[in-house]
Design a protein around this motif. Structure first.
Motif, PDB file in Angstrom:
ATOM      1  N   HIS A   9       0.850  -1.188   0.000  1.00  0.00           N
ATOM      2  CA  HIS A   9       0.000   0.000   0.000  1.00  0.00           C
ATOM      3  C   HIS A   9       0.886   1.239   0.000  1.00  0.00           C
ATOM      4  O   HIS A   9       1.954   1.240   0.603  1.00  0.00           O
ATOM      5  N   ASN A  10       0.438   2.291  -0.653  1.00  0.00           N
ATOM      6  CA  ASN A  10       1.167   3.557  -0.646  1.00  0.00           C
ATOM      7  C   ASN A  10       0.425   4.563   0.222  1.00  0.00           C
ATOM      8  O   ASN A  10      -0.796   4.686   0.130  1.00  0.00           O
ATOM      9  N   VAL A  11       1.164   5.251   1.072  1.00  0.00           N
ATOM     10  CA  VAL A  11       0.619   6.299   1.935  1.00  0.00           C
ATOM     11  C   VAL A  11       1.545   7.505   1.818  1.00  0.00           C
ATOM     12  O   VAL A  11       2.500   7.502   1.043  1.00  0.00           O
ATOM     13  N   LEU A  12       1.292   8.554   2.597  1.00  0.00           N
ATOM     14  CA  LEU A  12       2.030   9.809   2.458  1.00  0.00           C
ATOM     15  C   LEU A  12       2.735  10.192   3.750  1.00  0.00           C
ATOM     16  O   LEU A  12       2.224   9.966   4.835  1.00  0.00           O
ATOM     17  N   LEU A  25       2.203   8.549   9.155  1.00  0.00           N
ATOM     18  CA  LEU A  25       1.836   8.635   7.756  1.00  0.00           C
ATOM     19  C   LEU A  25       0.351   8.959   7.622  1.00  0.00           C
ATOM     20  O   LEU A  25      -0.417   8.752   8.561  1.00  0.00           O
ATOM     21  N   VAL A  26      -0.057   9.449   6.461  1.00  0.00           N
ATOM     22  CA  VAL A  26      -1.467   9.736   6.195  1.00  0.00           C
ATOM     23  C   VAL A  26      -1.863   9.117   4.858  1.00  0.00           C
ATOM     24  O   VAL A  26      -1.023   8.902   3.992  1.00  0.00           O
ATOM     25  N   LYS A  27      -3.158   8.836   4.697  1.00  0.00           N
ATOM     26  CA  LYS A  27      -3.665   8.301   3.429  1.00  0.00           C
ATOM     27  C   LYS A  27      -4.110   9.412   2.492  1.00  0.00           C
ATOM     28  O   LYS A  27      -4.003   9.302   1.288  1.00  0.00           O
ATOM     29  N   PHE A  83      -1.401   7.227  10.674  1.00  0.00           N
ATOM     30  CA  PHE A  83      -0.962   5.859  10.870  1.00  0.00           C
ATOM     31  C   PHE A  83       0.475   5.899  11.353  1.00  0.00           C
ATOM     32  O   PHE A  83       1.329   6.499  10.710  1.00  0.00           O
ATOM     33  N   GLU A  84       0.756   5.245  12.475  1.00  0.00           N
ATOM     34  CA  GLU A  84       2.109   5.168  12.994  1.00  0.00           C
ATOM     35  C   GLU A  84       2.690   3.811  12.631  1.00  0.00           C
ATOM     36  O   GLU A  84       2.084   2.769  12.880  1.00  0.00           O
TER      37      GLU A  84
END
Length: 102
Positions: A9-12, A25-27, A83-84
């Motif tokens: 999965h890719n997150v930011l 991180l954030v989606k 998200f940690e």
């Protein structure tokens, strides 16, 4: 809530510069730097000038939460989903090149 990433999965990641570190991180990309700083209650040193895509491989454990306001940092809003990463460090190859956030 703790979750285990079931698929790639890719997150930011929001950071002050192009970074190879980061646990939160954030989606969803934020509307602006100012919004990111307030809604994610970023620490004073993080000016959210860069946003970069992070590849999180299957099997990585994450802690899902909402950012809480931290008044000592002047962050009175909070509330954004974050998200940690629950390992010491993601491998360097997970980090893609960052771009400036307006």
């Amino acid at each position: 809530m703790e979750i285990t990433q079931k698929s790639n999965h890719n997150v930011l990641l929001l950071s002050t510069g192009d970074s190879k570190q980061g646990r939160f991180l954030v989606k969803v990309p934020p509307k602006s730097r100012k919004f990111a700083i307030e809604s994610l209650a970023l620490p004073p040193g993080n000016t959210a000038t860069y946003i970069q895509e992070i590849h999180v491989p299957a099997g990585i454990r994450l802690q899902r939460s909402r950012a809480k306001p931290i008044e000592d940092w002047g962050r009175t809003r909070g509330g954004a989903e974050q998200f940690e990463v629950l390992i010491d460090k993601l491998p360097e190859e997970c980090f893609k090149e960052g771009k400036l956030l307006k």
